[in-house]
Design a protein around this motif. Structure first.
Motif, short mmCIF file in Angstrom:
data_model
loop_
_atom_site.label_atom_id
_atom_site.label_comp_id
_atom_site.label_asym_id
_atom_site.label_seq_id
_atom_site.Cartn_x
_atom_site.Cartn_y
_atom_site.Cartn_z
N HIS A 45 -9.57 1.99 1.49
CA HIS A 45 -9.13 2.65 2.65
C HIS A 45 -10.27 2.72 3.63
N HIS A 60 -5.66 0.43 6.63
CA HIS A 60 -5.85 1.41 7.57
C HIS A 60 -6.48 0.65 8.75
N HIS A 89 0.91 -1.45 0.03
CA HIS A 89 0.08 -0.05 0.06
C HIS A 89 0.89 1.03 0.01
N ASP A 100 2.16 2.83 3.58
CA ASP A 100 1.21 3.96 3.09
C ASP A 100 2.10 5.27 2.52
N HIS A 153 1.45 5.32 -2.12
CA HIS A 153 1.07 6.46 -3.06
C HIS A 153 2.54 6.89 -3.44
FE FE Z 1 -3.20 5.20 1.67
#
Ligand code: FE
Ligand code: NIG
Length: 422
Positions: free
Chosen positions: A257, A280, A82, A331, A84
């Motif tokens: 999410h 999460h 996970h 994340d 970005h």
């Molecule tokens: Fe995220």
């Protein structure tokens, strides 16, 4: 280049089983001391006590490489399931605002947050996005990460979302990208509603989930997964369900999410739509745990995010005790988790979530592979599994996580080939 290799002199080989490994079994990983491991054609062909190697029945190969682990621990290549990682700009202002007392949600509601990164990503060219991401991925690889998931979600228009997916595609492409890593793309157009659609989230979703757009993503193989930020500040459960099912019809597997800031039923939806994972889960409830258990969704925990935001961690022990397969990921993103190090994130999981080093190792390998639907091939020490491996400069995986902040990664191996050497 040969994909045949023998690793000798391994101090400890944790035999991580293929995922998904249910929570209560994550602490039971057999350890082989004084081990060796043989790779043939990029796959694990044999492993066991080094003394048994002559009797392994493995035929020698002329140009095979030999790696001396020098008594270090060998683990499966880490999988960051996970991230970005494709983004532009900086959100350091918000970092300071939070230290001064404002919350992540307040900053998002007053026009900051994700939208700040959206402006920067829209202004960047495809080439610039690729150039920004490449050194991040190179550092992740040196830290032992051999597979990375990357989400779109900072474009928030058809054009800019496709630009992000194309950047991820270029990074994934062996010829132009981070050749030594496997990169998995996720379509996160439903990250938040962009400014120009202010109070019309459904109109926004209609544009980025238009059938022609989804068909293009399918035909050009631009994304394997579709993710939604299901949250009070983003999209509600009905909207999330609608777009995940639409993307599913075009071949994308749902992810969410879920339950990050508030509890609005996102983890229950993960169960309902058979998501590969719900991520999460800081505010997961019993109904969410039950729904995920029923569907087999992986619980992806993001301890670096709570660390970075200075908020409470997800109740990891409750999920482990409920026997959910738990994964851990960074994340990595400029807003809520400017932490690109999966090993540091794993150490945070140990001390702040009270996960044992063995549970965390399984979470960042076998169960992360399951969250990316690759557990049959990646994330385990098993004959036939792809030889993505990391040689540590410490004798065991517990010693490794006991030393957060020091890399400890000596050699990184992808498909049986050494791709990074400290
Ligand atoms: Fe995220
Ligand atoms: O996973 N929660 C939503 N998305 C990201 C943060 C995105 C951002 O703040 O830029 C996350 O935490």
């Amino acid at each position: 280049l040969s994909h045949d290799l023998t690793i000798r002199n391994i101090g400890e080989l944790p035999v991580v089983p293929p995922g998904p490994v249910p929570g209560r079994r994550m602490r039971d990983v057999p350890l082989i001391p004084h081990a060796a491991l043989v790779v043939r054609d990029g796959r694990i062909a044999w492993f066991g006590p080094e003394a048994d190697l002559p009797r392994s029945g493995i035929a020698p190969v002329a140009d095979e490489a030999v790696c001396d682990a020098a008594g270090g621990c060998v683990i499966p290549g880490l999988i960051d399931c996970h991230t970005h990682t494709v983004f532009a700009g900086s959100r350091e202002r918000e970092f300071v605002q939070r230290i001064e007392g404002r919350s992540y949600a307040e900053i998002a509601e007053s026009g900051g947050g994700i939208r700040v990164t959206v402006d920067a990503v829209r202004a960047a060219t495809l080439d610039q996005l690729v150039a920004l991401a490449r050194p991040r991925l190179a550092r992740m690889l040196r830290g032992g990460v051999t597979t990375v998931e990357i989400k779109s979600g900072y474009g928030l228009s058809v054009e800019a979302e496709l630009k992000m997916l194309q950047a991820i595609r270029r990074l994934a492409d062996a010829a132009t990208g981070a050749a030594d890593m496997e990169i998995v793309a996720t379509y996160l157009a439903a990250h938040t509603t962009p400014r120009e659609f202010a109070d019309r989230p459904d109109n926004y979703l209609a544009t980025v989930f238009d059938e022609a757009v989804l068909a293009r993503i399918r035909d050009e193989k631009l994304a394997e997964f579709c993710d939604v930020f299901t949250e009070r500040t983003a999209f509600n459960v009905a909207q999330s369900r609608r777009v995940l099912l639409a993307a599913q019809r075009f071949g994308m597997t749902p992810k969410l999410h879920a339950d990050q800031i508030t509890q609005i039923g996102a983890s229950r939806l993960a169960g309902e739509v058979a998501a590969a994972s719900a991520d999460h889960l800081e505010h997961i409830d019993d109904a969410g745990i039950a729904a995920m258990k029923q569907s087999g969704a992986v619980a992806v925990l993001l301890p670096a995010c709570s660390f970075f935001l200075g908020v409470a961690q997800a109740p990891a022990r409750r999920m482990l005790d409920a026997d959910l397969p738990v994964a851990v990921a960074t994340d990595y993103n400029p807003g809520s988790s400017m932490v690109e190090s999966l090993p540091l994130t794993m150490a945070i999981a140990c001390t702040q979530m009270r996960m044992t080093p063995t549970e965390v190792l399984v979470a960042a390998t076998a169960n992360a592979a399951a969250a990316l639907r690759r557990a049959d091939r990646l994330g385990a020490i098993a004959v036939g599994h792809q030889a993505d491996l990391v040689v540590l400069d410490v004798p065991g995986h517990t010693r490794w996580l006991y030393e957060p902040g020091r890399s400890c990664v000596r050699t990184v191996i992808k498909r049986g080939r050494i791709v990074s050497e400290a």
